[in-house]
Design an enzyme around this catalytic site. Structure first.
Site, PDB file in Angstrom:
ATOM      1  N   HIS A 196      -2.571   3.537   0.760  1.00 23.09           N
ATOM      2  CA  HIS A 196      -1.784   3.634   1.613  1.00 23.09           C
ATOM      3  C   HIS A 196      -0.662   4.786   1.366  1.00 23.09           C
ATOM      4  CE1 HIS A 196       1.947   1.796   4.382  1.00 23.09           C
ATOM      5  NE2 HIS A 196       2.453   2.351   3.546  1.00 23.09           N
ATOM      6  N   CYS A 247       5.276  -0.784   5.985  1.00 21.46           N
ATOM      7  CA  CYS A 247       5.697   0.646   5.477  1.00 21.46           C
ATOM      8  C   CYS A 247       7.255   0.909   5.789  1.00 21.46           C
ATOM      9  CB  CYS A 247       4.771   1.469   6.270  1.00 21.46           C
ATOM     10  SG  CYS A 247       5.327   3.204   5.643  1.00 21.46           S
ATOM     11  N   LEU A 248       7.730   1.181   4.421  1.00 21.06           N
ATOM     12  CA  LEU A 248       9.298   1.533   4.606  1.00 21.06           C
ATOM     13  C   LEU A 248       9.422   2.457   5.714  1.00 21.06           C
ATOM     14  CD1 LEU A 248      10.290   1.498   0.958  1.00 21.06           C
ATOM     15  CD2 LEU A 248      10.763  -0.175   2.507  1.00 21.06           C
ATOM     16  N   HIS A 287       0.243   8.991   2.936  1.00 22.34           N
ATOM     17  CA  HIS A 287       1.593   9.394   3.116  1.00 22.34           C
ATOM     18  C   HIS A 287       1.418  10.938   2.840  1.00 22.34           C
ATOM     19  CE1 HIS A 287       4.072   6.314   4.643  1.00 22.34           C
ATOM     20  NE2 HIS A 287       3.772   5.472   3.603  1.00 22.34           N
ATOM     21  N   GLN A 342       8.112  10.494   2.265  1.00 19.61           N
ATOM     22  CA  GLN A 342       8.908   9.606   2.751  1.00 19.61           C
ATOM     23  C   GLN A 342      10.351   9.838   2.489  1.00 19.61           C
ATOM     24  OE1 GLN A 342       6.485   6.184   1.301  1.00 19.61           O
ATOM     25  NE2 GLN A 342       7.310   5.359   3.068  1.00 19.61           N
ATOM     26  N   GLY A 354       5.422   0.750  -2.790  1.00 22.50           N
ATOM     27  CA  GLY A 354       5.151   2.172  -3.398  1.00 22.50           C
ATOM     28  C   GLY A 354       5.961   3.087  -2.278  1.00 22.50           C
TER      29      GLY A 354
HETATM   30 NI    NI Z   1       4.136   3.446   3.465  1.00 19.43          NI
END
Ligand code: NI
Length: 191
Positions: free
Chosen positions: A144, A102-103, A148, A54, A49
């Site tokens: 999740h 998480c990225l 963000h 982000q 995702g």
């Molecule tokens: Ni994430």
């Protein structure tokens, strides 16, 4: 399409609460191009995702897709889903202790309690309304991503800091037991 840079933990803008998208603007070329870039960036980084926050665009848009994901091989498949102005409502108190990465938090994973059944209300990328019940591991993934958009990272919700691991340690010491728990969850909910 453009691969956008993904901000990592410590970037102050990851803490901004994203604004609602005006539904009349969803079909605009600007939003549609952004969604294409968001999806391209998520796929390029092998994310399950990616939220607009982000990539430092502070509008309530996120993407979810799981298609034989090498970062999360135990996650059930999820077709590409775009959520705009998502609202998640837990259906009950049943929770699953999910292990997340998480990225925006490169290198680390940790355990977060997530609701196993949620109602999802949102707009899709065509401006049509989504109103669905999502369960199991996929419900965890949705929570999740929507976090963000509220300026939250998974580590904010880790109750037991002893569950923090590197990806390497997770694979070595925790992956096996976690996959057994995930299989039970997916068997219970079908997703
Ligand atoms: Ni994430």
């Amino acid at each position: 399409m453009t691969i956008l840079p993904i901000a990592t933990i410590g970037h102050p803008e990851l803490r901004i609460r994203a604004s609602e998208v005006d539904p009349s603007e969803i079909k605009s070329p600007e939003i549609q191009t952004f969604i294409d870039d968001l999806v391209e960036t998520m796929r390029h980084a092998n994310g399950a995702g990616l939220a607009a926050t982000q990539v430092l665009r502070h509008q309530r848009i996120c993407a979810v897709e799981v298609n034989k994901n090498p970062r999360y091989p135990y996650k059930p498949q999820v077709p590409l889903t775009i959520l705009i102005n998502p609202r998640l409502t837990p259906l009950d108190d049943d929770m699953f202790e999910n292990n997340e990465g998480c990225l925006s938090v490169p290198g680390f994973r940790g355990n977060v309690w997530r609701h196993t059944s949620i109602r999802v209300e949102a707009y899709d990328r065509n401006g049509s309304k989504i109103d669905e019940i999502i369960r199991g591991m996929t419900a965890c993934t949705y929570q999740h991503e929507v976090d963000h958009l509220d300026g939250l990272l998974f580590m904010d919700k880790v109750k037991d800091s002893k569950t923090f691991t590197t990806w390497e340690s997770f694979d070595k010491f925790h992956h096996h037991d976690f996959v057994i728990r995930v299989k039970d969850l997916v068997a219970k909910f079908g997703s």
